[in-house]
Design an enzyme around this catalytic site. Structure first.
Site, short mmCIF file in Angstrom:
data_model
loop_
_atom_site.label_atom_id
_atom_site.label_comp_id
_atom_site.label_asym_id
_atom_site.label_seq_id
_atom_site.Cartn_x
_atom_site.Cartn_y
_atom_site.Cartn_z
N ASP A 1 0.89 -1.22 0.05
CA ASP A 1 -0.11 -0.04 -0.17
C ASP A 1 0.94 1.30 0.01
O ASP A 1 1.97 1.17 0.30
CB ASP A 1 -0.90 -0.12 1.17
N ASP B 1 1.22 4.79 2.02
CA ASP B 1 1.09 5.15 3.44
C ASP B 1 0.18 6.49 3.10
O ASP B 1 0.17 7.12 2.18
CB ASP B 1 2.44 5.62 3.93
#
Ligand SMILES: [Zn+2]
Length: 264
Positions: free
Chosen positions: A204, A206
Protein backbone atom coordinates in the site's frame (compact mmCIF):
# COMPACT_ATOMS: atom_id res chain seq x y z
CA UNK A 1 24.04 -30.56 7.08
CA UNK A 2 26.51 -28.70 9.28
CA UNK A 3 25.59 -27.16 12.59
CA UNK A 4 25.14 -23.66 11.24
CA UNK A 5 23.71 -24.40 7.81
CA UNK A 6 20.04 -24.08 8.78
CA UNK A 7 18.50 -20.89 7.40
CA UNK A 8 15.80 -19.27 9.49
CA UNK A 9 12.76 -17.77 7.80
CA UNK A 10 10.27 -15.56 9.60
CA UNK A 11 7.15 -14.66 7.71
CA UNK A 12 3.46 -15.09 7.23
CA UNK A 13 1.63 -18.35 7.46
CA UNK A 14 1.28 -18.40 3.68
CA UNK A 15 4.76 -19.88 3.51
CA UNK A 16 4.06 -23.23 5.20
CA UNK A 17 3.17 -24.91 1.94
CA UNK A 18 6.55 -24.01 0.45
CA UNK A 19 8.56 -26.34 2.64
CA UNK A 20 9.28 -29.90 1.54
CA UNK A 21 9.28 -32.79 4.01
CA UNK A 22 8.40 -30.52 6.88
CA UNK A 23 8.15 -31.43 10.52
CA UNK A 24 6.96 -29.36 13.46
CA UNK A 25 9.20 -28.75 16.44
CA UNK A 26 7.87 -27.23 19.67
CA UNK A 27 10.62 -25.15 21.27
CA UNK A 28 10.71 -23.38 24.61
CA UNK A 29 13.16 -20.59 25.47
CA UNK A 30 14.18 -18.52 28.51
CA UNK A 31 12.09 -15.77 26.87
CA UNK A 32 8.92 -17.79 26.55
CA UNK A 33 7.51 -19.77 23.68
CA UNK A 34 7.82 -18.62 20.05
CA UNK A 35 4.86 -17.47 18.00
CA UNK A 36 4.25 -21.10 17.09
CA UNK A 37 5.98 -24.44 16.64
CA UNK A 38 9.01 -24.17 14.34
CA UNK A 39 8.59 -25.92 11.00
CA UNK A 40 11.74 -27.68 9.77
CA UNK A 41 11.98 -28.53 6.10
CA UNK A 42 13.82 -27.80 2.90
CA UNK A 43 13.41 -25.08 0.31
CA UNK A 44 15.61 -24.28 -2.66
CA UNK A 45 17.83 -27.16 -1.56
CA UNK A 46 18.52 -25.55 1.81
CA UNK A 47 17.58 -26.69 5.30
CA UNK A 48 15.07 -24.16 6.59
CA UNK A 49 13.52 -23.46 9.98
CA UNK A 50 10.35 -21.43 9.59
CA UNK A 51 8.37 -19.56 12.22
CA UNK A 52 5.10 -17.75 11.42
CA UNK A 53 5.67 -14.35 13.04
CA UNK A 54 2.07 -13.78 14.06
CA UNK A 55 1.33 -17.43 14.90
CA UNK A 56 -0.38 -19.88 12.59
CA UNK A 57 -3.75 -18.47 13.61
CA UNK A 58 -2.48 -14.88 13.53
CA UNK A 59 -3.03 -14.37 17.24
CA UNK A 60 -0.08 -12.03 17.83
CA UNK A 61 -0.47 -8.44 16.61
CA UNK A 62 2.81 -6.64 15.76
CA UNK A 63 3.33 -5.18 19.24
CA UNK A 64 2.77 -8.56 20.97
CA UNK A 65 4.89 -10.83 18.76
CA UNK A 66 7.33 -12.77 20.99
CA UNK A 67 10.34 -11.53 19.02
CA UNK A 68 12.93 -12.65 21.57
CA UNK A 69 11.55 -16.18 21.83
CA UNK A 70 11.34 -16.50 18.04
CA UNK A 71 14.98 -15.58 17.46
CA UNK A 72 16.29 -17.51 20.46
CA UNK A 73 14.40 -20.63 19.33
CA UNK A 74 15.73 -20.36 15.77
CA UNK A 75 19.30 -19.94 16.94
CA UNK A 76 18.95 -22.91 19.29
CA UNK A 77 17.99 -25.01 16.26
CA UNK A 78 21.23 -24.12 14.50
CA UNK A 79 20.11 -21.03 12.58
CA UNK A 80 22.86 -18.47 11.92
CA UNK A 81 21.45 -16.81 8.79
CA UNK A 82 17.94 -15.43 8.95
CA UNK A 83 15.60 -14.12 6.25
CA UNK A 84 12.64 -12.01 7.34
CA UNK A 85 9.60 -11.47 5.13
CA UNK A 86 7.47 -8.41 5.64
CA UNK A 87 4.52 -6.53 4.19
CA UNK A 88 5.22 -2.80 4.20
CA UNK A 89 3.71 0.50 3.16
CA UNK A 90 5.53 2.77 0.73
CA UNK A 91 6.47 6.34 1.55
CA UNK A 92 7.26 7.25 -2.05
CA UNK A 93 5.53 6.87 -5.37
CA UNK A 94 8.83 5.60 -6.77
CA UNK A 95 8.17 2.34 -4.87
CA UNK A 96 4.61 1.52 -5.95
CA UNK A 97 2.37 -1.25 -4.70
CA UNK A 98 3.76 -4.67 -5.58
CA UNK A 99 7.41 -3.55 -5.40
CA UNK A 100 9.87 -5.82 -3.60
CA UNK A 101 12.45 -3.99 -1.49
CA UNK A 102 15.65 -5.15 0.21
CA UNK A 103 16.12 -2.42 2.83
CA UNK A 104 19.58 -1.36 3.97
CA UNK A 105 18.63 0.87 6.90
CA UNK A 106 16.04 0.93 9.66
CA UNK A 107 14.53 3.53 11.99
CA UNK A 108 12.87 2.42 15.22
CA UNK A 109 9.64 4.22 16.11
CA UNK A 110 8.30 1.40 18.27
CA UNK A 111 7.90 1.56 22.03
CA UNK A 112 7.01 -0.72 24.88
CA UNK A 113 8.39 -3.85 23.23
CA UNK A 114 10.95 -6.20 24.76
CA UNK A 115 13.71 -4.91 22.52
CA UNK A 116 16.91 -6.41 23.96
CA UNK A 117 18.24 -9.59 25.53
CA UNK A 118 20.29 -7.53 27.99
CA UNK A 119 17.77 -6.84 30.71
CA UNK A 120 18.69 -9.73 32.98
CA UNK A 121 21.63 -10.69 35.19
CA UNK A 122 23.99 -11.39 32.29
CA UNK A 123 25.35 -7.87 31.94
CA UNK A 124 24.97 -5.65 28.92
CA UNK A 125 26.49 -5.68 25.45
CA UNK A 126 26.28 -2.70 23.13
CA UNK A 127 25.69 -4.03 19.63
CA UNK A 128 27.20 -2.32 16.62
CA UNK A 129 24.17 -1.48 14.51
CA UNK A 130 25.39 1.02 11.90
CA UNK A 131 24.44 -1.46 9.19
CA UNK A 132 21.48 -3.40 10.56
CA UNK A 133 21.21 -5.90 7.71
CA UNK A 134 23.62 -8.62 6.66
CA UNK A 135 25.72 -7.53 3.66
CA UNK A 136 25.89 -11.08 2.31
CA UNK A 137 22.18 -11.68 2.72
CA UNK A 138 21.35 -8.40 1.01
CA UNK A 139 23.73 -9.21 -1.83
CA UNK A 140 22.07 -12.60 -2.28
CA UNK A 141 18.61 -11.05 -2.36
CA UNK A 142 19.61 -8.35 -4.83
CA UNK A 143 21.35 -10.92 -7.04
CA UNK A 144 18.17 -12.98 -7.08
CA UNK A 145 16.65 -10.16 -9.13
CA UNK A 146 13.32 -8.40 -9.11
CA UNK A 147 13.81 -6.41 -5.93
CA UNK A 148 14.71 -2.78 -5.32
CA UNK A 149 18.18 -2.53 -3.78
CA UNK A 150 18.25 -0.32 -0.66
CA UNK A 151 15.78 1.74 1.28
CA UNK A 152 15.14 2.88 4.82
CA UNK A 153 12.44 1.02 6.73
CA UNK A 154 10.73 2.94 9.52
CA UNK A 155 9.02 0.67 12.01
CA UNK A 156 5.99 2.01 13.87
CA UNK A 157 4.26 0.43 16.83
CA UNK A 158 0.88 -0.16 15.24
CA UNK A 159 -1.47 -1.82 15.13
CA UNK A 160 -2.98 1.34 13.65
CA UNK A 161 -1.63 2.84 10.45
CA UNK A 162 -0.04 6.31 10.22
CA UNK A 163 -1.78 9.65 10.35
CA UNK A 164 -1.17 11.88 7.32
CA UNK A 165 1.07 14.15 9.38
CA UNK A 166 3.16 11.22 10.61
CA UNK A 167 3.46 9.89 7.09
CA UNK A 168 4.52 13.33 5.85
CA UNK A 169 7.18 13.49 8.56
CA UNK A 170 8.59 10.13 7.46
CA UNK A 171 8.66 11.30 3.83
CA UNK A 172 10.45 14.48 4.86
CA UNK A 173 13.23 12.30 6.25
CA UNK A 174 13.37 10.52 2.88
CA UNK A 175 12.58 7.18 4.49
CA UNK A 176 11.25 4.70 1.92
CA UNK A 177 9.01 2.09 3.47
CA UNK A 178 7.05 1.61 6.69
CA UNK A 179 6.17 -1.50 8.68
CA UNK A 180 5.29 -2.72 12.16
CA UNK A 181 7.48 -5.79 12.77
CA UNK A 182 11.01 -4.98 11.57
CA UNK A 183 12.01 -3.83 15.05
CA UNK A 184 13.05 -5.08 17.49
CA UNK A 185 13.57 -8.12 15.24
CA UNK A 186 16.65 -6.65 13.55
CA UNK A 187 18.22 -5.58 16.86
CA UNK A 188 17.59 -8.92 18.51
CA UNK A 189 19.09 -10.75 15.54
CA UNK A 190 22.27 -8.69 15.90
CA UNK A 191 22.38 -9.33 19.65
CA UNK A 192 22.31 -13.06 18.89
CA UNK A 193 25.05 -12.63 16.24
CA UNK A 194 22.71 -13.73 13.46
CA UNK A 195 22.90 -12.66 9.83
CA UNK A 196 19.58 -10.89 9.17
CA UNK A 197 18.08 -9.91 5.82
CA UNK A 198 14.64 -8.43 5.20
CA UNK A 199 12.62 -8.98 2.03
CA UNK A 200 9.77 -6.46 1.99
CA UNK A 201 6.71 -6.35 -0.23
CA UNK A 202 4.94 -3.01 -0.72
CA UNK A 203 1.23 -3.59 -0.15
CA UNK A 204 0.00 0.00 0.00
CA UNK A 205 0.93 3.63 -0.17
CA UNK A 206 1.09 5.25 3.26
CA UNK A 207 -1.53 7.81 4.26
CA UNK A 208 0.21 10.96 3.15
CA UNK A 209 1.73 9.74 -0.10
CA UNK A 210 -1.34 10.21 -2.21
CA UNK A 211 -4.61 11.97 -1.56
CA UNK A 212 -7.19 9.36 -0.65
CA UNK A 213 -8.62 7.41 2.20
CA UNK A 214 -5.35 6.08 3.60
CA UNK A 215 -4.47 2.46 4.18
CA UNK A 216 -7.01 -0.21 4.98
CA UNK A 217 -6.23 -3.68 6.25
CA UNK A 218 -8.33 -5.23 3.47
CA UNK A 219 -6.19 -3.46 0.89
CA UNK A 220 -3.03 -4.79 2.49
CA UNK A 221 -4.30 -8.38 2.58
CA UNK A 222 -5.53 -8.35 -1.02
CA UNK A 223 -2.30 -6.88 -2.37
CA UNK A 224 -0.19 -9.27 -0.33
CA UNK A 225 -2.08 -12.29 -1.66
CA UNK A 226 -1.80 -11.07 -5.24
CA UNK A 227 1.96 -10.61 -4.95
CA UNK A 228 2.78 -13.68 -2.88
CA UNK A 229 4.24 -15.61 -5.85
CA UNK A 230 6.75 -12.80 -6.47
CA UNK A 231 7.81 -12.77 -2.83
CA UNK A 232 8.16 -16.56 -2.87
CA UNK A 233 10.37 -16.34 -5.95
CA UNK A 234 12.57 -13.77 -4.24
CA UNK A 235 12.82 -15.92 -1.13
CA UNK A 236 13.78 -18.99 -3.15
CA UNK A 237 16.31 -16.99 -5.17
CA UNK A 238 17.79 -15.55 -1.99
CA UNK A 239 18.02 -18.89 -0.18
CA UNK A 240 19.77 -20.52 -3.12
CA UNK A 241 22.37 -17.74 -3.15
CA UNK A 242 23.09 -17.44 0.57
CA UNK A 243 26.57 -18.61 1.62
CA UNK A 244 26.84 -22.21 2.79
CA UNK A 245 27.43 -20.97 6.33
CA UNK A 246 27.86 -17.78 8.32
CA UNK A 247 31.62 -18.27 8.47
CA UNK A 248 33.55 -14.98 8.47
CA UNK A 249 30.49 -12.71 8.16
CA UNK A 250 30.79 -9.67 10.42
CA UNK A 251 27.27 -10.33 11.77
CA UNK A 252 28.60 -13.43 13.51
CA UNK A 253 31.15 -11.53 15.58
CA UNK A 254 30.18 -12.34 19.18
CA UNK A 255 33.34 -10.94 20.79
CA UNK A 256 31.49 -7.89 22.11
CA UNK A 257 28.92 -9.93 24.04
CA UNK A 258 29.29 -9.98 27.85
CA UNK A 259 31.05 -13.19 28.94
CA UNK A 260 28.12 -14.29 31.06
CA UNK A 261 25.69 -14.07 28.14
CA UNK A 262 25.75 -17.52 26.56
CA UNK A 263 24.34 -17.82 23.05
CA UNK A 264 22.06 -20.78 22.45
ZN1 LIG B 1 25.93 -11.60 7.91
Amino acid sequence: MTADSVIGVIGGSGFYSLLDESEQRAVDTPYGTPSDAITLGTLAGRDVAFVPRHGADHRFPPHLVPYRANLWALRSLGVRQLVSLSAVGSLTTSLPTGTLVVPDQVVDRTSGRAHTFFDGPTGVGHATFADPYCPRGRAAAVAAGGAHDAGTLVVINGPRFSSRAESLEFQTHRWSIIGMTGMPEATLARELALCYTTLALVTDLDAGVEAGEGVTHAEVLATFAANLPKLRDLLVGTLSRLPASQADCSCGDASWLPPSFVLP
